[in-house]
Design an enzyme around this catalytic site. Structure first.
Site, PDB file in Angstrom:
ATOM      1  N   GLU A 161       0.802  -1.225   0.000  1.00  0.00           N
ATOM      2  CA  GLU A 161       0.000   0.000   0.000  1.00  0.00           C
ATOM      3  C   GLU A 161       0.833   1.273   0.000  1.00  0.00           C
ATOM      4  OE1 GLU A 161      -0.569  -2.638   1.885  1.00  0.00           O
ATOM      5  OE2 GLU A 161      -2.672  -3.221   1.732  1.00  0.00           O
TER       6      GLU A 161
ATOM      7  N   PHE B 157     -11.612  -6.977  13.980  1.00  0.00           N
ATOM      8  CA  PHE B 157     -10.557  -7.489  13.117  1.00  0.00           C
ATOM      9  C   PHE B 157     -10.197  -6.427  12.069  1.00  0.00           C
ATOM     10  CE2 PHE B 157      -9.345  -9.849   9.194  1.00  0.00           C
ATOM     11  CZ  PHE B 157      -8.089 -10.225   9.636  1.00  0.00           C
ATOM     12  N   GLN B 158      -8.920  -6.140  11.949  1.00  0.00           N
ATOM     13  CA  GLN B 158      -8.393  -5.137  11.012  1.00  0.00           C
ATOM     14  C   GLN B 158      -8.992  -3.752  11.227  1.00  0.00           C
ATOM     15  OE1 GLN B 158      -8.442  -6.934   7.016  1.00  0.00           O
ATOM     16  NE2 GLN B 158      -6.372  -7.644   7.472  1.00  0.00           N
TER      17      GLN B 158
ATOM     18  N   LYS C 149     -17.423  -0.547   5.933  1.00  0.00           N
ATOM     19  CA  LYS C 149     -17.884  -1.515   4.936  1.00  0.00           C
ATOM     20  C   LYS C 149     -19.390  -1.459   4.733  1.00  0.00           C
ATOM     21  CE  LYS C 149     -17.350  -6.263   3.446  1.00  0.00           C
ATOM     22  NZ  LYS C 149     -16.708  -7.564   3.672  1.00  0.00           N
TER      23      LYS C 149
ATOM     24  N   MET D 216      24.416   8.767   1.949  1.00  0.00           N
ATOM     25  CA  MET D 216      24.226  10.038   2.640  1.00  0.00           C
ATOM     26  C   MET D 216      24.517   9.884   4.131  1.00  0.00           C
ATOM     27  SD  MET D 216      23.763  13.116   2.135  1.00  0.00           S
ATOM     28  CE  MET D 216      22.813  13.746   0.757  1.00  0.00           C
TER      29      MET D 216
HETATM   30  C1  LIG Z   1      12.473   5.528   5.027  1.00  0.00           C
HETATM   31  C2  LIG Z   1      13.756   6.176   5.364  1.00  0.00           C
HETATM   32  N1  LIG Z   1      14.572   5.624   6.290  1.00  0.00           N
HETATM   33  C3  LIG Z   1      15.758   6.212   6.578  1.00  0.00           C
HETATM   34  C4  LIG Z   1      16.139   7.375   5.959  1.00  0.00           C
HETATM   35  C5  LIG Z   1      17.462   8.035   6.330  1.00  0.00           C
HETATM   36  N2  LIG Z   1      18.354   8.096   5.165  1.00  0.00           N
HETATM   37  C6  LIG Z   1      18.491   9.197   4.417  1.00  0.00           C
HETATM   38  S1  LIG Z   1      19.527   8.989   3.111  1.00  0.00           S
HETATM   39  C7  LIG Z   1      19.846   7.399   3.567  1.00  0.00           C
HETATM   40  C8  LIG Z   1      20.774   6.558   2.751  1.00  0.00           C
HETATM   41  C9  LIG Z   1      20.236   6.220   1.416  1.00  0.00           C
HETATM   42  O1  LIG Z   1      21.063   5.258   0.830  1.00  0.00           O
HETATM   43  P1  LIG Z   1      20.956   4.892  -0.690  1.00  0.00           P
HETATM   44  O2  LIG Z   1      19.539   4.726  -1.080  1.00  0.00           O
HETATM   45  O3  LIG Z   1      21.848   3.759  -0.977  1.00  0.00           O
HETATM   46  O4  LIG Z   1      21.442   6.210  -1.426  1.00  0.00           O
HETATM   47  P2  LIG Z   1      22.849   6.950  -1.441  1.00  0.00           P
HETATM   48  O5  LIG Z   1      22.828   7.971  -0.355  1.00  0.00           O
HETATM   49  O6  LIG Z   1      23.922   5.936  -1.249  1.00  0.00           O
HETATM   50  O7  LIG Z   1      22.885   7.586  -2.783  1.00  0.00           O
HETATM   51  C10 LIG Z   1      19.152   7.066   4.724  1.00  0.00           C
HETATM   52  C11 LIG Z   1      19.233   5.770   5.389  1.00  0.00           C
HETATM   53  C12 LIG Z   1      15.236   7.918   5.036  1.00  0.00           C
HETATM   54  N3  LIG Z   1      15.483   9.069   4.416  1.00  0.00           N
HETATM   55  N4  LIG Z   1      14.068   7.300   4.735  1.00  0.00           N
END
Ligand SMILES: Cc1ncc(C[n+]2csc(CCOP(=O)(O)OP(=O)(O)O)c2C)c(N)n1
Lengths: 164, 564
Positions: free
Chosen positions: B50, B112-113, B162, B477
């Site tokens: 979803e 439920f749900q 529902k 990042m």
């Molecule tokens: C759902 C979610 N969880 C954690 C984060 C924190 N976060 C920001 S950037 C990042 C790393 C992303 O890694 P990747 O997709 O491999 O991209 P890169 O930075 O290596 O280009 C994380 C964990 C986030 N933005 N969203």
């Protein structure tokens, strides 16, 4: 500074939680909050007492206005207004001297003793919040058993109204 | 004739002109699915989770300007949708999300749900509704579309028990609705606009800063006209890219944490700032105490609550961005004064000096693939005319920095919430809305795994997406922040046990490509662009320790950038 904000909102389920949720999510203070339907049953009127700097108050009123259920609002503190709060207070009065003294204080504050037992007075008092505070201070040397306050409501003086 | 609630619901979508519903079935919405089954006006796209339904609807909305629609069941269906709803909320995207609910007689019974969908979504929607009576359904739907798409747009959730979908009543879809409690101000105050014109004409070091609001209000044309007419430098936020052509000389690049040297320094040194449809987000302002210290600020926004929220402004103008920009142009033509061209020339000389720092330079002779290089090549190969979605991380910033967006609604990313997992499902919505366009999702090996299951949806609907995975083997990042601010203690930012993305893609019927040499990048991209009958997953093995520059550390001023 302390502000009294009056809000007219759609009398819909969940309207209250939208306001409460907004205040908690954005970290605004709520000192008191009361809500009830108005003479128009499709509208509720909420009165909210909050504190904050001018900038915070500006944000609070803008964010409240942004809620879809809010029809109109007014910061009462900006103009001449009347504010009231009701209190019920239960105090133990052990002897005649105590009874006389509490009765006298209640009269001075224009309150009413609305329930009496052998050892307990229940007092009803209405006024601005600081008057209620002052009353509590003055009966404080007797054992106060219970206090319940309605929260502040307010209305502006004269021609000015909050209505649609 | 009386219709069931489910039929009424589907008719509402049809009468609202809804093309696609992105969704996933379940007990509470079975009547609705049955009604969808019996008609052909509204097409349903079956996602695999979803969250992806909401992101796909979101991508559809961002790329078309029309509201996106998602349909999920009660309980876990609704909670799975929350991330997508919050993502849309933070970026003000018009979305209608319908959540099934347990029958009214069971609400509050821990049935439920059952979850309190209205309660859970309240802080991340523009508004939400619980429909308790089938007779309220059509008008509630109308209100939902109205609220979602007007003023500052946003997601609206409609929770439908529902039994309401089984009850019957006459169907009538209102032409329009009025809500006494909701009347967005669209026309800017003429006096304020006149004051703004005077201030703009008095500027010696002016700057225009615009955000997602310009794109949401389809105001690129008046913005471009105004900017050219004034001759002022312009910067866009991450959400605002494409509002003004990035290849134009007056565009000084994105601003903010990973903005260009010239954009951030021009902001810091300007004397008059025209902010349009932007909200002075912390990733843009850096330390607000040090933000634009010399500037008088004009702020145009449809949302009064965005004005003077983070930064106090001098001339607030509440109104639709397109209206106000048009009026600004008119009043500018009628004004007596003119722009101080001499002062402006001096200002531009200064800006060109900053620009000559070439802050986006990187090592082009490297024998490992530089992520920036992939984005540059993608820009070339697609003629700068693709729809680009992204996930969140370094790759997102490189996409924003190196793909020069000349048109609005081409750059689709989760700027406000920063939702990893957004990119690929959003791209599905974009591709369905624009079947013949090139749609690429720039992602990382971390982000792509957050909604990887959607490769199955992509296969089912034959979507020819290009998935550009900049695989640096790190949550890049996070690793960058750990390198800069935690002395290189790389806690949990290394992605061990990655799947073989090529095989994974192939198992989903997509084409998989593995590219690990700079010399192969262009050919691989070109080859991928030729594929139209299925998706292509391009796994680019990129420099694992590349960082995003420039960078303003959190809490620093705009003039305190870390350069390469
Ligand atoms: C759902 C979610 N969880 C954690 C984060 C924190 N976060 C920001 S950037 C990042 C790393 C992303 O890694 P990747 O997709 O491999 O991209 P890169 O930075 O290596 O280009 C994380 C964990 C986030 N933005 N969203």
């Amino acid at each position: 500074m302390r502000h009294i904000i009056s809000i007219l909102m759609e009398n819909e389920a969940g309207a209250l939680s939208r306001v409460a949720g907004l205040f908690s999510a954005r970290g605004y203070n709520i000192e008191s909050l009361t809500v009830a339907p108005t003479n128009d049953p499709s509208l509720s009127r909420m009165t909210l007492v909050t504190t904050g700097t001018d900038e915070i108050l500006e944000q609070i009123t803008k964010q409240l206005n942004k809620l879809i259920d809010v029809v109109k609002l007014q910061d009462m503190t900006e103009g001449e207004h009347i504010e009231r709060e009701m209190m019920l207070l239960k105090v133990r009065v052990a002897d005649t001297e105590a009874r006389d003294e509490v009765k006298r204080l209640t009269d001075i504050f224009r309150g009413h003793i609305v329930d009496v037992t052998e050892t307990i007075f229940t007092i009803e008092l209405t006024g601005a919040s600081d008057k209620l505070d002052a009353f509590i201070d003055s009966v404080d040397r007797f054992p106060i058993l219970e206090v319940v306050r309605s929260g502040t409501i307010g209305i502006s003086r004269g021609e000015k109204t909050l209505s649609i | 004739m009386e219709l069931t609630g489910a039929e009424i619901f589907v008719n509402c979508l049809r009468d609202e002109g809804v093309e696609y519903v992105f969704g996933y079935p379940g007990g509470a919405v079975l009547h609705i699915y049955d009604a969808l089954y019996k008609q052909e006006d509204v097409k349903h796209v079956l996602v695999r989770h979803e969250q992806a339904a909401t992101h796909a609807a979101d991508g559809y909305a961002r790329s078309t300007g029309r509201p996106g629609v998602a349909l999920v069941t009660s309980g876990p269906g609704a909670t799975n949708a929350v991330t997508g709803i919050a993502t849309a909320y933070m970026d003000s995207i018009p979305l209608i999300v319908i959540t099934g609910q347990v029958p009214t007689s069971l609400i509050g019974n821990d049935a439920f749900q059952e979850v309190d969908s209205v309660g859970i979504t309240r802080p991340c929607v523009k508004h939400n509704f619980l429909v308790k009576d089938v007779r309220d359904l059509a008008v509630t739907m109308k209100k939902a579309f109205y609220v979602a798409t007007t003023g500052r747009p946003g997601p609206v959730v409609i929770d439908i028990p529902k039994d309401v979908t089984a009850e019957r009543c006459e169907y009538h879809y209102p032409e329009k609705v009025e809500m006494r409690s909701y009347n967005p101000v669209l026309k800017g105050n003429a006096r304020q606009i006149r004051k703004a014109v005077e201030l703009l004409l008095s500027a010696r070091r002016p700057m225009i800063y615009t955000g997602g609001g310009v794109i949401l209000d389809n105001a690129s044309q008046p913005l471009t006209e105004l900017t050219r007419r004034l001759g002022f430098p312009i910067t866009n936020t991450l959400m605002g890219l494409g509002a003004y052509p990035a290849t134009d000389r007056q565009f000084v690049g994105m601003l903010g944490m990973h903005g260009t040297y010239e954009a951030n320094l021009a902001m810091h040194n300007c004397d008059v700032l025209l902010a349009v449809g932007a909200r002075f987000d912390d990733r843009v302002t850096g330390n607000v105490e040090k933000f634009c210290p010399m500037a008088k600020i004009i702020h145009v926004d449809v949302d009064p609550a965005s004005i003077s929220k983070n930064v106090k402004v001098d001339i607030p103008i509440v109104g639709s961005v397109a209206n106000v920009l048009t009026e600004l142009l008119e009043q500018l033509d009628a004004a007596d004064g003119e722009v101080d061209r001499e002062a402006l020339d001096v200002w531009w000389k200064q800006i060109e000096e900053w620009r000559s720092m070439d802050c986006l330079k990187y090592d082009r002779s490297s024998d490992v693939i530089k992520p920036q290089y992939v984005v540059e090549k993608l820009y070339e190969v697609t003629g700068g005319d693709a729809f680009i979605t992204s996930d969140v991380g370094q790759h997102q910033m490189w996409a924003a920095q190196y793909y020069k967006f000349d048109k609005p609604r081409r750059w689709i990313n989760s700027g406000g919430l920063g939702t990893m997992g957004f990119g690929m499902p959003a791209a599905m919505g974009v591709q369905l809305a624009h079947p013949d366009a090139t749609v690429a999702c720039i992602t990382g090996e971390g982000s792509i795994q957050m909604c990887i299951q959607e490769l199955s949806t992509i296969r089912q609907y034959g979507l020819p997406l290009k998935i550009i995975c900049l695989n640096n083997g790190y949550l890049g990042m996070v690793r960058q922040w750990q390198e800069f601010f935690y002395q290189g203690r790389y806690a949990m930012s290394y992605m061990e046990s990655l799947p073989d993305f090529v095989k994974l893609a192939e198992s989903y019927g997509a084409m998989g490509m593995h590219i690990d040499k700079p010399g192969d990048v262009e050919a691989a991209l070109k080859e991928a662009m030729q594929v139209r009958d299925r998706a292509v997953f391009l796994n680019f093995v990129t420099d694992s320790e590349e960082n995003v520059y420039p960078m303003i550390p959190a809490g620093a001023g705009q003039n305190e950038m870390i350069l390469v």
